[in-house]
Design an enzyme around this catalytic site. Sequence first.
Site: not given
Length: 272
Positions: A2-3
């Site tokens: 996840p960014e």
Amino acid sequence: MPELPEVETTLRGIESNLVGRTVSKIDIRQPKLRWPIPDELTSDMVGQEIINLTRRGKYIGVHTAKGTLIIHLGMSGSLYFVPEGTPPLFHDHVDFQFSDNGNWLRYTDPRRFGAILWTTENWTTHDLLSHLGPEPLSDEFDVELLHNKAKGRKVPIKTFIMDSKVVVGVGNIYANEALFKAGIKPNRMAGNISKARLKVLVECIKVVLAAAIEQGGTTLKDFVGGDGKPGYFKQELSVYGRADKPCVSCERPLKEIRLAQRSTVYCSHCQT
């Protein structure tokens, strides 16, 4: 992994169902994440009302009057609501239950590289957050800042903008996309890029991240948002994951290289 857009999407997905609720129980089935879940989390947070949620880089802060729950999703973590009493699966490590019953907040993390921590101090001064650069969508992140930090730097521009001390949250996917949009070759040295081109890059980073948030992030493997839905920005990707496929602008085959151990895809014609 996840960014920033995925973390922001998660925050937005759970916020309205958390604020104003009082924690009645925290069920920790696996305390050994990237760092051990602190023993004081349960004694300090149970009985506390959740005031609000904020984000710093890829960290989510769940704030109460007594302290802040700090959550990092690691490489495969996610937060989502489940109906009260839903049996946990193998990788469901923590449940947050509430005094009004209703849905529980569940943290799942197959690889256990995420983190659940607790602090009674200002959470932005925590060791994990105190060194972070500005938020990319804030006014603080502008060409003056990027140009000053890039001066004399002999590091590829892609690696440079992925450095959280320069700016937070520009992960691999969005660095690829922003550089393509800006027309900048990812292995150009940061210190050799003109201020005018850096100005374009700043604008492109903001546009790409904002668009990704609007689309709910990018689902490549494990990610779902706080509402349990996948992100749809994958359909908008111009270069990431498209090695050898035709460029969306010039139709020449895209090239792939490795920078800082990360897959880097670009167009040798459109990016210079």
